[in-house]
Enzyme design. Structure first.
Site, PDB file in Angstrom:
ATOM      1  N   GLU A 116       0.821  -1.223   0.000  1.00 26.77           N
ATOM      2  CA  GLU A 116       0.000   0.000   0.000  1.00 26.77           C
ATOM      3  C   GLU A 116       0.853   1.271   0.000  1.00 26.77           C
ATOM      4  OE1 GLU A 116      -2.889  -0.534  -0.667  1.00 26.77           O
ATOM      5  OE2 GLU A 116      -3.705  -2.257   0.387  1.00 26.77           O
ATOM      6  N   HIS A 139      -2.600   2.720   8.214  1.00 24.99           N
ATOM      7  CA  HIS A 139      -3.709   1.947   7.639  1.00 24.99           C
ATOM      8  C   HIS A 139      -3.937   0.712   8.489  1.00 24.99           C
ATOM      9  CE1 HIS A 139      -6.160  -0.415   4.972  1.00 24.99           C
ATOM     10  NE2 HIS A 139      -5.220  -1.327   4.819  1.00 24.99           N
ATOM     11  N   HIS A 141      -7.316  -2.386   9.860  1.00 30.24           N
ATOM     12  CA  HIS A 141      -8.580  -3.057   9.538  1.00 30.24           C
ATOM     13  C   HIS A 141      -9.485  -3.123  10.777  1.00 30.24           C
ATOM     14  CE1 HIS A 141      -6.116  -5.539   6.320  1.00 30.24           C
ATOM     15  NE2 HIS A 141      -6.256  -4.265   5.976  1.00 30.24           N
ATOM     16  N   GLU A 169     -17.955  12.752  21.124  1.00 27.20           N
ATOM     17  CA  GLU A 169     -16.544  13.041  20.818  1.00 27.20           C
ATOM     18  C   GLU A 169     -16.278  13.118  19.309  1.00 27.20           C
ATOM     19  OE1 GLU A 169     -14.344  13.777  23.364  1.00 27.20           O
ATOM     20  OE2 GLU A 169     -16.343  13.700  24.220  1.00 27.20           O
ATOM     21  N   HIS A 210     -12.895  -3.025   3.698  1.00 23.94           N
ATOM     22  CA  HIS A 210     -11.456  -3.271   3.871  1.00 23.94           C
ATOM     23  C   HIS A 210     -10.897  -2.673   5.174  1.00 23.94           C
ATOM     24  CE1 HIS A 210      -7.240  -3.600   1.949  1.00 23.94           C
ATOM     25  NE2 HIS A 210      -7.111  -3.278   3.217  1.00 23.94           N
TER      26      HIS A 210
HETATM   27  P1  13P Z   1       0.887  -5.371   3.218  1.00 29.07           P
HETATM   28  O1  13P Z   1       1.226  -6.677   3.898  1.00 29.07           O
HETATM   29  O2  13P Z   1       1.411  -5.295   1.821  1.00 29.07           O
HETATM   30  O3  13P Z   1       1.268  -4.183   4.067  1.00 29.07           O
HETATM   31  O4  13P Z   1      -0.695  -5.331   3.053  1.00 29.07           O
HETATM   32  C1  13P Z   1      -1.530  -5.391   4.161  1.00 29.07           C
HETATM   33  C2  13P Z   1      -2.810  -4.693   3.935  1.00 29.07           C
HETATM   34  O5  13P Z   1      -3.427  -4.246   4.877  1.00 29.07           O
HETATM   35  C3  13P Z   1      -3.312  -4.537   2.548  1.00 29.07           C
HETATM   36  O6  13P Z   1      -4.272  -3.549   2.481  1.00 29.07           O
HETATM   37 ZN    ZN Z   2      -5.400  -3.352   4.340  1.00 31.17          ZN
END
Ligand code: 13P
Ligand code: ZN
Length: 271
Positions: A116, A139, A141, A169, A210
């Site tokens: 990413e 980033h 999840h 908040e 995602h």
């Molecule tokens: P990477 O292992 O390439 O960092 O990917 C993980 C991820 O969250 C993909 O969106």
């Molecule tokens: Zn991801």
């Protein structure tokens, strides 16, 4: 001093462990990039010697040329960073022509930066032009944020409104709202460009089905944005269909006035 003992490696090791324990970063899920000023890099690498070059696959914006980033590796697990930072992280310098990342440290087993990295670098470029102090793109999840995105239309006004109406908040922490992208193929320059476009107006961008991206001056700020969205999404999902006491519009407007915040337009109608 060895770079592995630097505060930068410690900060990323600590936060990746923390995020793993939140349950957000299963397997290799999630990635972080941390821009480090040259003066600090020089403390550890007085003479610049590159281990190898890694193709970026796109041309980095001029504002990023000759800048240094500590970045999680692709396929690497957040839970493992703390025990072996040198295999799971890398310190790179973006080349003069923006096409290559020079590796100064890390990716010891022959690895490379996160898949990413386009979304990270393109988001860094946009945020740096708005705020020269921005250093972090993060980033991850987070479970409830992903659930919430699956339950709503891919509309950032609706998504932001639901968050603001669920937790007092929320408007205080992200008055500019959350940018929302539809489900897309990840790890591409296309999703990188789309994320960066959203970063022009928002420090947080939700990737439907995602995860989420957060930007900040430091790790606390980027993480704080994401954890506030996630906590609020948890409140929203746990109360879905049963809410009796939704936050009134007047309270949201009152909070924005109290803290002198510019709210994302179109989310709450001023009466
Ligand atoms: P990477 O292992 O390439 O960092 O990917 C993980 C991820 O969250 C993909 O969106
Ligand atoms: Zn991801």
């Amino acid at each position: 001093m060895n770079f592995i003992e630097s505060r930068f490696v410690k900060e990323v090791s600590d936060i990746t462990s923390n995020m793993y324990r939140q349950g957000w970063d299963e397997r290799n899920g999630g990635n972080i990039s941390y821009m480090i000023d040259e003066e600090y890099v020089r403390d550890y690498f007085p003479v610049e010697k590159y281990i190898r070059d890694i193709e970026l696959g796109f041309v980095a914006d001029e504002i990023l040329r000759n800048k240094y980033f500590l970045v999680t590796g692709t396929g690497k697990y957040f839970k493992n960073v703390i025990n072996d930072p040198e295999a799971n992280l890398g310190l790179v310098k973006i080349s003069e022509d923006g096409k290559v990342a020079h590796l100064l440290w890390g990716y010891r087993d022959g690895g490379r930066f996160t898949s990413e990295f386009p979304a990270h670098l393109m988001s860094h470029a946009v945020r740096l032009k708005i705020n020269p102090k921005n250093r972090i793109i993060m980033h991850t999840h987070p479970t409830y944020t992903i659930c919430m995105g699956a339950c709503l239309p891919t509309d950032e006004v609706i998504f932001t409104r639901k968050l603001w109406k669920s937790n007092t908040e929320a408007v205080v922490v992200f008055p500019e709202g959350v940018g929302v992208l539809p489900c897309m193929v990840c790890g591409t320059t296309e999703i990188g460009e789309a994320t960066a476009e959203k970063m022009k107006k928002h420090r947080i961008v939700s990737w439907t089905n995602h995860g989420i991206y957060g930007a900040g001056n430091d790790i606390d700020e980027a993480f704080g944005l994401i954890e506030t969205v996630e906590k609020t999404a948890q409140i929203y999902m746990l109360t879905l269909g049963r809410v009796v006491n939704e936050i009134p519009d007047e309270v949201i407007i009152g909070l924005a006035k109290l803290w002198n915040l510019k709210m994302m337009p179109g989310v709450i109608e001023e009466k």
